[in-house]
Design a protein around this motif. Sequence first.
Motif, PDB file in Angstrom:
ATOM      1  N   SER A   1      40.355  30.344  49.863  1.00  0.00           N
ATOM      2  CA  SER A   1      39.302  31.292  50.238  1.00  0.00           C
ATOM      3  C   SER A   1      39.786  32.726  50.456  1.00  0.00           C
ATOM      4  O   SER A   1      39.098  33.651  50.009  1.00  0.00           O
ATOM      5  N   PRO A   2      40.929  32.995  51.087  1.00  0.00           N
ATOM      6  CA  PRO A   2      41.338  34.403  51.194  1.00  0.00           C
ATOM      7  C   PRO A   2      41.631  35.043  49.831  1.00  0.00           C
ATOM      8  O   PRO A   2      41.350  36.225  49.618  1.00  0.00           O
ATOM      9  N   PHE A   3      42.170  34.242  48.905  1.00  0.00           N
ATOM     10  CA  PHE A   3      42.449  34.768  47.581  1.00  0.00           C
ATOM     11  C   PHE A   3      41.156  34.974  46.785  1.00  0.00           C
ATOM     12  O   PHE A   3      41.043  35.917  46.011  1.00  0.00           O
ATOM     13  N   ALA A   4      40.189  34.074  46.993  1.00  0.00           N
ATOM     14  CA  ALA A   4      38.906  34.205  46.295  1.00  0.00           C
ATOM     15  C   ALA A   4      38.173  35.464  46.732  1.00  0.00           C
ATOM     16  O   ALA A   4      37.392  36.034  45.965  1.00  0.00           O
ATOM     17  N   PHE A   5      38.427  35.909  47.945  1.00  0.00           N
ATOM     18  CA  PHE A   5      37.785  37.125  48.432  1.00  0.00           C
ATOM     19  C   PHE A   5      38.213  38.344  47.617  1.00  0.00           C
ATOM     20  O   PHE A   5      37.452  39.302  47.487  1.00  0.00           O
ATOM     21  N   TYR A   6      39.394  38.308  47.053  1.00  0.00           N
ATOM     22  CA  TYR A   6      39.906  39.438  46.275  1.00  0.00           C
ATOM     23  C   TYR A   6      39.679  39.301  44.770  1.00  0.00           C
ATOM     24  O   TYR A   6      40.200  40.097  43.993  1.00  0.00           O
ATOM     25  N   LEU A   7      38.906  38.311  44.343  1.00  0.00           N
ATOM     26  CA  LEU A   7      38.618  38.143  42.915  1.00  0.00           C
ATOM     27  C   LEU A   7      37.812  39.311  42.357  1.00  0.00           C
ATOM     28  O   LEU A   7      37.868  39.593  41.162  1.00  0.00           O
ATOM     29  N   HIS A   8      37.079  40.015  43.223  1.00  0.00           N
ATOM     30  CA  HIS A   8      36.281  41.148  42.741  1.00  0.00           C
ATOM     31  C   HIS A   8      37.173  42.271  42.194  1.00  0.00           C
ATOM     32  O   HIS A   8      36.723  43.109  41.425  1.00  0.00           O
ATOM     33  N   LEU A   9      38.458  42.259  42.566  1.00  0.00           N
ATOM     34  CA  LEU A   9      39.376  43.290  42.071  1.00  0.00           C
ATOM     35  C   LEU A   9      39.704  43.111  40.581  1.00  0.00           C
ATOM     36  O   LEU A   9      40.230  44.019  39.952  1.00  0.00           O
ATOM     37  N   LEU A  10      39.401  41.933  40.040  1.00  0.00           N
ATOM     38  CA  LEU A  10      39.628  41.697  38.614  1.00  0.00           C
ATOM     39  C   LEU A  10      38.552  42.340  37.747  1.00  0.00           C
ATOM     40  O   LEU A  10      38.717  42.456  36.536  1.00  0.00           O
ATOM     41  N   SER A  11      37.444  42.717  38.356  1.00  0.00           N
ATOM     42  CA  SER A  11      36.355  43.331  37.595  1.00  0.00           C
ATOM     43  C   SER A  11      36.643  44.811  37.364  1.00  0.00           C
ATOM     44  O   SER A  11      37.423  45.425  38.087  1.00  0.00           O
ATOM     45  N   PRO A  12      36.005  45.396  36.354  1.00  0.00           N
ATOM     46  CA  PRO A  12      36.215  46.829  36.102  1.00  0.00           C
ATOM     47  C   PRO A  12      35.683  47.665  37.266  1.00  0.00           C
ATOM     48  O   PRO A  12      34.651  47.354  37.848  1.00  0.00           O
TER      49      PRO A  12
ATOM     50  N   GLY B   1      23.126  46.492  38.657  1.00  0.00           N
ATOM     51  CA  GLY B   1      21.820  46.832  39.219  1.00  0.00           C
ATOM     52  C   GLY B   1      21.883  48.159  39.949  1.00  0.00           C
ATOM     53  O   GLY B   1      22.391  49.150  39.440  1.00  0.00           O
ATOM     54  N   TYR B   2      21.353  48.191  41.177  1.00  0.00           N
ATOM     55  CA  TYR B   2      21.348  49.441  41.934  1.00  0.00           C
ATOM     56  C   TYR B   2      22.663  49.707  42.668  1.00  0.00           C
ATOM     57  O   TYR B   2      22.796  50.719  43.355  1.00  0.00           O
ATOM     58  N   PHE B   3      23.641  48.812  42.525  1.00  0.00           N
ATOM     59  CA  PHE B   3      24.951  49.053  43.138  1.00  0.00           C
ATOM     60  C   PHE B   3      25.723  50.088  42.321  1.00  0.00           C
ATOM     61  O   PHE B   3      25.452  50.300  41.136  1.00  0.00           O
ATOM     62  N   GLU B   4      26.685  50.703  42.970  1.00  0.00           N
ATOM     63  CA  GLU B   4      27.439  51.773  42.328  1.00  0.00           C
ATOM     64  C   GLU B   4      28.202  51.274  41.098  1.00  0.00           C
ATOM     65  O   GLU B   4      28.227  51.934  40.072  1.00  0.00           O
ATOM     66  N   ASN B   5      28.834  50.114  41.228  1.00  0.00           N
ATOM     67  CA  ASN B   5      29.557  49.532  40.100  1.00  0.00           C
ATOM     68  C   ASN B   5      29.671  48.023  40.286  1.00  0.00           C
ATOM     69  O   ASN B   5      29.278  47.487  41.309  1.00  0.00           O
ATOM     70  N   ILE B   6      30.222  47.371  39.274  1.00  0.00           N
ATOM     71  CA  ILE B   6      30.352  45.905  39.288  1.00  0.00           C
ATOM     72  C   ILE B   6      31.243  45.442  40.434  1.00  0.00           C
ATOM     73  O   ILE B   6      30.969  44.434  41.076  1.00  0.00           O
ATOM     74  N   ARG B   7      32.289  46.176  40.702  1.00  0.00           N
ATOM     75  CA  ARG B   7      33.227  45.771  41.749  1.00  0.00           C
ATOM     76  C   ARG B   7      32.536  45.711  43.119  1.00  0.00           C
ATOM     77  O   ARG B   7      32.740  44.778  43.879  1.00  0.00           O
ATOM     78  N   ASN B   8      31.702  46.677  43.430  1.00  0.00           N
ATOM     79  CA  ASN B   8      30.973  46.657  44.701  1.00  0.00           C
ATOM     80  C   ASN B   8      30.000  45.481  44.764  1.00  0.00           C
ATOM     81  O   ASN B   8      29.866  44.827  45.797  1.00  0.00           O
ATOM     82  N   TYR B   9      29.310  45.254  43.655  1.00  0.00           N
ATOM     83  CA  TYR B   9      28.372  44.136  43.581  1.00  0.00           C
ATOM     84  C   TYR B   9      29.085  42.814  43.825  1.00  0.00           C
ATOM     85  O   TYR B   9      28.656  41.978  44.640  1.00  0.00           O
TER      86      TYR B   9
END
Length: 198
Positions: A19-30, A46-54
């Motif tokens: 789970s702690p590592f899964a929390f950082y999976l968003h860093l793999l996105s552009p 969507g209305y988020f700034e970018n994919i990473r934030n979403y």
Amino acid sequence: MTNIKLKNDLIIMLIIIISPFAFYLHLLSPNEEQVWETMFFTMDAGYFENIRNYLWIYSYKILTILLISLWFITCKNWWRFFLFVPLSWEIFKFTGFIDERYNFFNPHNYITSFPIFVLYAMLLIFISKKLNYYSKNKRFKTQLNSEIYLLMKELSVFRNSDSKELKEQLKRLRQQKDVLDKKVYLTKLLELRDSLSI
């Protein structure tokens, strides 16, 4: 039974470790992309700034629900049902997140998140009861085995002098084997055995 318990423990342990590592999976996105296209899927921020934030918000909410759920399942105290309060709040926020993003539900998010929470809570209670059954069964087996061990230990307390005496009786009985009738020899052996077991 122990294999099932071991498998359940391993699954819970792996989820906690990952789970702690899964929390950082968003860093793999552009980082600066609004739309992320791969050969498997296309994801829009969507209305988020970018994919990473979403993905960060999505993973944050899912991991919070997952960890509170694991805490409920593995906790054996009476107060574990109070974990439903933060769990219901996180499910409410998650359904609100999905509703704002995809417009799945109606504007009254409390009304739509409550049935989802009730179903999820019933699933958690069911899983917890099953795991608790295996845990109680293992605890009962351990207590039973220790009691059997203690009883056998008490029965096996045998003085050395008694042992020597029994060996001598057996030796004499073997020497008389040719002289005694088979039935008499067998009954004497059984008597000797009974004196050992008592």
